[in-house]
Design a protein around this motif. Structure first.
Motif, PDB file in Angstrom:
ATOM      1  N   VAL A   7       0.845  -1.206   0.000  1.00 36.21           N
ATOM      2  CA  VAL A   7       0.000   0.000   0.000  1.00 36.21           C
ATOM      3  C   VAL A   7       0.874   1.248   0.000  1.00 36.21           C
ATOM      4  N   LEU A   8       1.899   1.262   0.847  1.00 34.91           N
ATOM      5  CA  LEU A   8       2.802   2.413   0.911  1.00 34.91           C
ATOM      6  C   LEU A   8       3.553   2.581  -0.415  1.00 34.91           C
ATOM      7  N   LYS A   9       4.028   1.472  -0.956  1.00 35.96           N
ATOM      8  CA  LYS A   9       4.756   1.519  -2.222  1.00 35.96           C
ATOM      9  C   LYS A   9       3.869   2.065  -3.340  1.00 35.96           C
ATOM     10  N   ASP A  59       0.585  12.343   7.048  1.00 38.38           N
ATOM     11  CA  ASP A  59       1.013  11.877   5.721  1.00 38.38           C
ATOM     12  C   ASP A  59       0.098  10.768   5.215  1.00 38.38           C
ATOM     13  N   LEU A  60      -0.222   9.817   6.076  1.00 38.52           N
ATOM     14  CA  LEU A  60      -1.065   8.686   5.676  1.00 38.52           C
ATOM     15  C   LEU A  60      -2.490   9.127   5.357  1.00 38.52           C
ATOM     16  N   ILE A  65      -4.643   6.781   2.836  1.00 41.24           N
ATOM     17  CA  ILE A  65      -4.427   5.440   3.380  1.00 41.24           C
ATOM     18  C   ILE A  65      -5.160   5.317   4.711  1.00 41.24           C
ATOM     19  N   LEU A  66      -5.152   6.392   5.474  1.00 42.32           N
ATOM     20  CA  LEU A  66      -5.896   6.459   6.733  1.00 42.32           C
ATOM     21  C   LEU A  66      -7.028   7.455   6.596  1.00 42.32           C
ATOM     22  N   ILE A  80      -8.093   2.479   8.951  1.00 42.81           N
ATOM     23  CA  ILE A  80      -7.603   2.255   7.599  1.00 42.81           C
ATOM     24  C   ILE A  80      -8.748   2.632   6.651  1.00 42.81           C
ATOM     25  N   LYS A  81      -8.434   3.364   5.603  1.00 46.21           N
ATOM     26  CA  LYS A  81      -9.472   3.805   4.656  1.00 46.21           C
ATOM     27  C   LYS A  81     -10.129   2.594   4.009  1.00 46.21           C
TER      28      LYS A  81
END
Length: 140
Positions: A7-9, A59-60, A65-66, A80-81
């Motif tokens: 997810v981060l990538k 940031d997330l 993402i969040l 978590i979204k």
């Protein structure tokens, strides 16, 4: 944690141990406020500061993402979204449960009857959860 690395990538964010710890903890709890999150992460990573936690949370959120969960009469929480859903808030114990039902027809009805153009929605339903309901019944 590997799924969070992906997810981060996909969002072009580095997979730091701080971000992975944040995502793992939020995933574990489902919904959590910043103080409880910090306490949970601090046990594993005592060197993480609150400033680092806040910066990574922001940031997330900005990378979708969040998501912030704003509940009446409670501290702001994070999750978590996910796909659009409803939050069930227990008035007795304060637990929050996700309910995945189709909200689009409701929002379309509201929009067509009111002429209001909805850009975003956040639905919270207050009541008593199954656990608290069972406890109330057994104490009667």
């Amino acid at each position: 944690m590997d799924r969070f690395k992906d997810v981060l990538k996909a969002s072009n964010l580095k997979s730091t141990h701080q971000r992975l710890a944040i995502l793992d903890s939020i995933d574990h709890f489902g919904h959590i406020d910043i103080d409880s999150l910090y306490d949970a992460i601090f046990k594993k990573y005592p060197t993480m500061s609150k400033a680092t936690l806040y910066r990574n949370i922001n940031d997330l959120i900005s990378f979708h993402i969040l998501e912030e969960v704003k509940l009446p009469h409670q501290k702001q929480q994070y999750e978590i979204k996910k796909v659009p859903h409803i939050h069930l808030l227990c008035s007795a114990c304060g637990s929050v449960e996700d309910m995945f039902v189709e909200t689009k027809p409701l929002l379309e009805t509201i929009s067509s009857q009111s002429g209001f153009h909805i850009s975003n929605s956040f639905i919270v339903i207050n009541g008593i959860c199954k656990t608290c309901s069972a406890q109330i019944v057994t104490t009667l």
